[in-house]
Design a protein around this motif. Structure first.
Motif, short mmCIF file in Angstrom:
data_model
loop_
_atom_site.label_atom_id
_atom_site.label_comp_id
_atom_site.label_asym_id
_atom_site.label_seq_id
_atom_site.Cartn_x
_atom_site.Cartn_y
_atom_site.Cartn_z
N LEU A 1 0.82 -1.21 0.00
CA LEU A 1 0.00 0.00 0.00
C LEU A 1 0.85 1.26 0.00
CD1 LEU A 1 -2.75 -0.91 2.64
CD2 LEU A 1 -2.80 -1.27 0.16
N SER A 2 0.33 2.27 -0.70
CA SER A 2 0.95 3.60 -0.66
C SER A 2 0.61 4.23 0.69
CB SER A 2 0.38 4.45 -1.79
OG SER A 2 -1.01 4.64 -1.58
N PRO A 3 1.30 5.30 1.07
CA PRO A 3 0.98 5.95 2.35
C PRO A 3 -0.49 6.37 2.48
CG PRO A 3 3.09 6.73 1.56
CD PRO A 3 2.49 5.88 0.46
N LEU B 1 -3.10 4.94 1.01
CA LEU B 1 -3.91 3.74 1.18
C LEU B 1 -3.74 3.16 2.59
CD1 LEU B 1 -3.73 1.83 -2.23
CD2 LEU B 1 -5.71 2.93 -1.18
N LYS B 2 -2.56 3.29 3.15
CA LYS B 2 -2.35 2.85 4.54
C LYS B 2 -3.21 3.68 5.49
CE LYS B 2 2.26 0.91 3.97
NZ LYS B 2 3.69 1.01 4.30
N SER B 3 -3.23 4.98 5.23
CA SER B 3 -4.05 5.87 6.05
C SER B 3 -5.52 5.51 5.94
CB SER B 3 -3.80 7.31 5.62
OG SER B 3 -4.65 8.19 6.28
N ARG B 4 -5.97 5.25 4.72
CA ARG B 4 -7.37 4.89 4.51
C ARG B 4 -7.71 3.55 5.16
NH1 ARG B 4 -12.32 7.05 3.93
NH2 ARG B 4 -13.31 5.14 4.58
N THR B 5 -6.78 2.61 5.10
CA THR B 5 -6.98 1.32 5.74
C THR B 5 -7.18 1.51 7.24
OG1 THR B 5 -5.77 0.09 4.05
CG2 THR B 5 -5.89 -0.92 6.23
N ALA B 6 -6.37 2.36 7.85
CA ALA B 6 -6.51 2.64 9.28
C ALA B 6 -7.89 3.23 9.58
CB ALA B 6 -5.41 3.58 9.75
N GLU B 7 -8.35 4.15 8.74
CA GLU B 7 -9.68 4.73 8.92
C GLU B 7 -10.76 3.65 8.81
OE1 GLU B 7 -10.33 8.16 6.41
OE2 GLU B 7 -8.29 8.84 6.78
N GLN C 1 7.45 -4.62 12.25
CA GLN C 1 7.49 -3.33 11.56
C GLN C 1 6.11 -2.96 11.03
OE1 GLN C 1 10.25 -3.06 8.28
NE2 GLN C 1 9.41 -1.09 7.62
N VAL C 2 5.40 -3.91 10.42
CA VAL C 2 4.06 -3.64 9.92
C VAL C 2 3.13 -3.30 11.08
CG1 VAL C 2 2.03 -4.70 8.83
CG2 VAL C 2 4.30 -4.99 7.81
N ARG C 3 3.24 -4.04 12.16
CA ARG C 3 2.40 -3.77 13.33
C ARG C 3 2.64 -2.35 13.86
NH1 ARG C 3 0.77 -8.32 16.72
NH2 ARG C 3 0.85 -10.20 15.47
N ASP C 4 3.91 -1.94 13.90
CA ASP C 4 4.23 -0.59 14.37
C ASP C 4 3.67 0.48 13.42
OD1 ASP C 4 5.57 -1.61 16.57
OD2 ASP C 4 7.56 -1.41 15.67
N GLU C 5 3.83 0.25 12.12
CA GLU C 5 3.28 1.20 11.13
C GLU C 5 1.76 1.29 11.26
OE1 GLU C 5 4.37 0.37 7.10
OE2 GLU C 5 6.51 0.37 7.54
N LEU C 6 1.12 0.14 11.41
CA LEU C 6 -0.34 0.12 11.53
C LEU C 6 -0.78 0.83 12.80
CD1 LEU C 6 -3.10 -0.76 10.55
CD2 LEU C 6 -2.69 -3.00 11.59
N ARG C 7 -0.09 0.58 13.89
CA ARG C 7 -0.43 1.24 15.15
C ARG C 7 -0.32 2.76 14.99
NH1 ARG C 7 0.41 2.92 20.15
NH2 ARG C 7 -0.08 1.67 21.95
N GLN C 8 0.75 3.23 14.35
CA GLN C 8 0.92 4.66 14.13
C GLN C 8 -0.17 5.22 13.23
OE1 GLN C 8 3.09 6.67 15.77
NE2 GLN C 8 1.86 8.25 14.82
N ALA C 9 -0.53 4.49 12.20
CA ALA C 9 -1.61 4.94 11.30
C ALA C 9 -2.94 5.03 12.04
CB ALA C 9 -1.71 3.99 10.11
N LEU C 10 -3.19 4.09 12.94
CA LEU C 10 -4.43 4.11 13.73
C LEU C 10 -4.44 5.29 14.70
CD1 LEU C 10 -4.71 0.29 14.35
CD2 LEU C 10 -6.35 1.67 13.05
N LEU C 11 -3.29 5.60 15.29
CA LEU C 11 -3.20 6.78 16.15
C LEU C 11 -3.47 8.05 15.34
CD1 LEU C 11 -0.07 5.81 18.27
CD2 LEU C 11 -2.40 6.12 19.14
N THR C 12 -2.89 8.12 14.15
CA THR C 12 -3.09 9.28 13.27
C THR C 12 -4.55 9.39 12.84
OG1 THR C 12 -0.81 9.08 12.49
CG2 THR C 12 -2.32 10.36 11.12
N ALA C 13 -5.22 8.24 12.71
CA ALA C 13 -6.65 8.24 12.32
C ALA C 13 -7.55 8.68 13.46
CB ALA C 13 -7.06 6.85 11.84
N GLY C 14 -6.97 8.87 14.65
CA GLY C 14 -7.76 9.40 15.76
C GLY C 14 -8.12 8.40 16.85
N LEU C 15 -7.66 7.17 16.73
CA LEU C 15 -7.94 6.20 17.78
C LEU C 15 -6.99 6.42 18.95
CD1 LEU C 15 -8.43 2.90 15.76
CD2 LEU C 15 -10.19 4.31 16.81
#
Length: 152
Positions: free
Chosen positions: A87-89, A91-97, A127-141
Motif C-alpha cells: 500500500l501507498s501511504p 492507502l495505509k491511512s485509509r486502511t486505518a480509517e 514493523q508492519v504492526r508498528d506502522e499500523l499502530r501509528q496509522a491508527l493513532l493518526t486516524a484518531g484512535l
C-alpha cells in the motif's frame, strides 16, 4: 449474477476463482458504484494472482465509491492490512480509517471481523504492526482502544 455471488466457492480452486472474478466483473458495468463489488473484484484479482497494480486499482475504486459504507469498511480494512506492504501511504491511512469500524462495531458483522483481523495481523512483522499502530493513532484512535480492541 447476485445469486451466483452468494454461493460458496473454494478459493483454492483456480477455475472457481476465475468464474467468480468473471461474475463480479460483469456486475460492475451494471452497478459501477458498488464499493462491495469493487472490493470483491480486488480480492478475486489477488487470489487469481493478477498484477498488484490491478488489485490496488480495484481497492481504490472500492474506497472511491464507498468511503464511508460501514458494511464494506471493515472488510476493506482487514483486506488492506493483508496487503499492507504493497500500500501507498495514503492507502495505509485509509486502511486505518476503515479499521475504526471494527473498533467501534455497530453491527455483529462488523464486530465479527475482529477475529479475521487478528488472524491477518498475526502473520505480519513487528514493523508492519508498528506502522499500523501509528496509522491508527493518526486516524484518531486512542492508544488504549488500539491495544484493548485490536491487540496492537
Amino acid at each position: 449474477l447476485q445469486a451466483d455471488l452468494k454461493e460458496k466457492f473454494d478459493f483454492s480452486d483456480p477455475i472457481a476463482v476465475v468464474r467468480r472474478r468473471a461474475v463480479v466483473s460483469s456486475l460492475l458495468p451494471i452497478k459501477p458504484l458498488s464499493s462491495g463489488d469493487w472490493l470483491s473484484l480486488s480480492r478475486m484479482q489477488l487470489v487469481a494472482r493478477q498484477p498488484m497494480e490491478e488489485v490496488l486499482a480495484s481497492l481504490k475504486l472500492s474506497i472511491l465509491t464507498g468511503p464511508n459504507e460501514g458494511y464494506v469498511m471493515a472488510e476493506r480494512g482487514v483486506f488492506g492490512v493483508a496487503l499492507w506492504e504493497y500500500l501507498s501511504p495514503d492507502l495505509k491511512s485509509r486502511t486505518a480509517e476503515d479499521l475504526t469500524v471494527i473498533v467501534f462495531a455497530r453491527t455483529p458483522a462488523e464486530g465479527a471481523l475482529g477475529g479475521t483481523f487478528q488472524s491477518v495481523l498475526s502473520s505480519k512483522s513487528a514493523q508492519v504492526r508498528d506502522e499500523l499502530r501509528q496509522a491508527l493513532l493518526t486516524a484518531g484512535l486512542s492508544a488504549k482502544d488500539i491495544e484493548q480492541r485490536l491487540g496492537l
